[in-house]
Design a protein around this motif. Structure first.
Motif, PDB file in Angstrom:
ATOM      1  N   ARG A 173     -34.499 -11.521  28.331  1.00  0.00           N
ATOM      2  CA  ARG A 173     -35.278 -11.343  26.600  1.00  0.00           C
ATOM      3  C   ARG A 173     -36.317 -10.794  26.141  1.00  0.00           C
ATOM      4  O   ARG A 173     -36.147 -10.364  25.692  1.00  0.00           O
ATOM      5  N   ALA A 216     -34.429 -16.173  17.539  1.00  0.00           N
ATOM      6  CA  ALA A 216     -34.827 -15.517  18.603  1.00  0.00           C
ATOM      7  C   ALA A 216     -36.448 -16.317  19.329  1.00  0.00           C
ATOM      8  O   ALA A 216     -35.951 -17.444  20.486  1.00  0.00           O
ATOM      9  N   SER A 249     -43.128 -15.526  21.884  1.00  0.00           N
ATOM     10  CA  SER A 249     -43.078 -14.030  21.813  1.00  0.00           C
ATOM     11  C   SER A 249     -44.082 -12.496  21.099  1.00  0.00           C
ATOM     12  O   SER A 249     -44.182 -11.966  21.316  1.00  0.00           O
ATOM     13  N   ASP A 279     -35.813 -18.886  23.382  1.00  0.00           N
ATOM     14  CA  ASP A 279     -37.694 -18.659  23.756  1.00  0.00           C
ATOM     15  C   ASP A 279     -38.640 -19.666  24.341  1.00  0.00           C
ATOM     16  O   ASP A 279     -38.408 -20.458  25.825  1.00  0.00           O
TER      17      ASP A 279
END
Lengths: 116, 210
Positions: free
Chosen positions: B48, B23, B93, B27
């Motif tokens: 997302r 992920a 993130s 990203d």
């Protein structure tokens, strides 16, 4: 009161199960939030440089490759044209090569042929 | 890097329902495309990252409207940073979680002028009512107990045991050491266990059924 009894392995397991349940059911975003976030994203998005926008508009690397090839070929034909001209009508079988003289009216180049 | 580093702590089951490493790479790639002006990347990144930001804010704050504000503000800061984003500095993130955590702290500070009863009671605004019904009784009980935890413990427990992040990443998000994260999550879990057991006892809530 029964804290000793309650703080058992069973309670710890229950907490893990509660975490699992929370993990499996995340809070759902309210309607419209994603759209507002996406609007912000577009409003603050950096603009790409002009050359990159042109690059994308002609189809990226493949498009640019095609344009370069076509340009080079055209340039080459300009300097060294083929000895026997390539007639697209002949290529598709519309007319015979030998009948070129009869096509002057159709091709509208008769004035040139007649004068020449 | 594996999704869950051992972090030198005692072994305990940690949820790994989300491939954090993959992920993060996705990203980072999307953020680079966004910064290069790719309009599709803007929509994909929003789709997302927003749910993760909202979920964390909602669990920490227990209030849908405040979580909405925090989510939009956190992502707005990301969009503004994107052009000057240094990929080596932080994962998108992690950076976003950190901003969300700080904005939640600000919201909770603002509330301190309000009566304590308002803070202890889990807020239940209209947007979250449907989600709460879906989550079931056990989740409601957990959410209510989470809101009774001290803020730092709450953030650490949510990030570790619900979001499934590694202690190292949580340390970065909360701006503390890994040992402090371990301490926060351990104390938080202990308090939650006692709280949920007390609730079950008081309400006759049978936790074996779910």
């Amino acid at each position: 009161m029964h804290w000793g009894m309650m703080m058992t392995q069973r309670d710890a397991f229950d907490l893990e199960a509660a975490f699992d349940a929370a993990c499996a059911a995340p809070p759902q975003m309210p309607d419209g939030l994603l759209a507002r976030v996406a609007e912000d994203a577009q409003a603050y998005q950096p603009q790409p440089p002009l050359w990159r926008r042109i690059f994308a508009a002609v189809g990226g690397a493949a498009g640019v490759g095609g344009l370069v090839t076509a340009t080079a070929l055209g340039f080459w034909f300009g300097f060294t044209p083929p000895q026997t001209s390539v007639d697209p009508l002949v290529l598709i079988g519309a007319v015979e090569l030998a009948a070129e003289d009869d096509m002057t009216d159709v091709l509208a180049f008769g004035w040139y042929s007649e004068e020449g | 890097m594996p999704a869950q580093e051992p972090d030198g702590e005692r072994k305990e089951p940690v949820k790994d329902t989300y491939d954090h490493s993959a992920a993060r790479d996705a990203d980072a790639a999307l953020l680079a495309r966004y910064a290069a002006g790719d309009a599709a990347a803007a929509r994909l990144l929003a789709a997302r990252l927003s749910p993760r930001a909202y979920a964390h804010a909602y669990r920490v704050l227990g209030d849908g409207a405040e979580a909405e504000d925090v989510t939009q503000e956190a992502l707005l800061r990301l969009w503004k940073q994107a052009a000057n984003w240094d990929e080596g500095r932080a994962q998108a993130s992690t950076w976003l979680y950190r901003v969300v955590a700080n904005l939640c702290t600000d919201k909770l500070r603002q509330r301190r002028t309000e009566p304590l009863d308002d803070i202890d009671a889990p807020a239940d605004p209209a947007p979250s009512a449907e989600a709460r019904l879906q989550d079931g009784a056990r989740h409601d009980a957990l959410q209510a107990a989470l809101l009774r935890l001290p803020e730092r413990q709450r953030q650490a427990v949510i990030l570790r045991h619900i979001e499934g992040l590694a202690n190292g990443e949580i340390a970065e998000i909360l701006d503390v050491g890994v040992e402090a994260v371990e301490s926060l999550t351990a104390r938080g879990k202990k308090a939650l266990t006692a709280d949920l057991a007390a609730q079950r006892d008081a309400l006759g809530y049978d936790d074996d059924t779910a």
